[in-house]
Enzyme design. Sequence first.
Site, PDB file in Angstrom:
ATOM      1  NE  ARG A 183      -3.894  -2.089   0.043  1.00 14.87           N
ATOM      2  CZ  ARG A 183      -3.761  -3.279  -0.546  1.00 14.87           C
ATOM      3  NH1 ARG A 183      -2.663  -3.552  -1.253  1.00 14.87           N
ATOM      4  NH2 ARG A 183      -4.700  -4.194  -0.454  1.00 14.87           N
ATOM      5  CB  SER A 232      -8.602  -0.223   4.104  1.00 12.22           C
ATOM      6  OG  SER A 232      -9.284  -1.264   3.465  1.00 12.22           O
ATOM      7  CD  GLU A 302      -4.873   0.820   2.737  1.00 14.23           C
ATOM      8  OE1 GLU A 302      -5.351   0.782   1.592  1.00 14.23           O
ATOM      9  OE2 GLU A 302      -4.878  -0.151   3.510  1.00 14.23           O
TER      10      GLU A 302
END
Length: 312
Positions: A183, A232, A302
């Site tokens: 990510r 998320s 995130e």
Amino acid sequence: MTASAPLFDELYCLLDRDLDGCCRRDEPLSRHTSYRIGGPAALWVVADSIADLRRVHEVAARHGVEIVVLGRGTNILASDRGFEGICLVLGPSFRSASFKEDTATLTAGAGVLLARLVQETQRAGLAGLEFAAGIPGTLGGAVAGNAGSRDEWIGALIIEVTVFAQDSGLRRLRAGDIDFSYRSSSLRDQVTIVDGRLRLRPDDAQQIASRIEGALTRRKASQPLFSPSAGSVFKNPEGASAGKLIEAVGMKGAVRGDAQVSELHANFIINRGSARASDVAGLIAEVRDKVDSKYGIELKPEIRFLGTFDER
């Protein structure tokens, strides 16, 4: 009026005069983030050429002003106080896409919506992007954040990326020049991504469509896709699920103001209508504290934070 207002008035006059794109003062970020949250950006700039990128970076560097490339604002929590800098968005000139079917490659501008690329590659009979079905945002944001599913991510498809930076100008980077990690990537917050070339593979269009439908069905069943959110909230810790950890500490469904930890997926915090950034940030802090206290695991965000927040 803040102390920096005269500076941004001056920068607005400079950029509004020079750009092919457009420039706005005190643009509400709530209009441009998937959370529908955020105070004003001091300057909102739509760049529609490489010359625009050069001019914006030149002006920002000369006056010591921060630039954030916002894309579609799909993984951003913008402060209620706004952002004392330049929010940069790529205009129509950066939103084209083309295919080379003989080499199964896709070249697309960083401003192209990921959803559009999923659809167009399917119609072209090129496979590889099915995992991205239901992931919002632009190609540039997806590459910078190495967007993907649990098992697939966009960095694995990259052949090369064109980037712009104030000190080095326009450069073309091969995949091996870029550090893609979970990510994230070495491009994030370092350069403005201009375009990318991806390696796909030929396949039957109907088979591709079936896999896309499967990916969308799974996301709809497990994620609150129809409520404002930033995706998320936390990265999954190694060997664990952030959502399951949050549920295990009793935070699933927790509410602060009009923000709520989703009852469908605990790693999403949704805006039920009039949530403030402070509500979301408060829930994020509470979730992190409870998971750390019970399991000794520090959840890493995130989503990205834009603007000024309280220290916690």
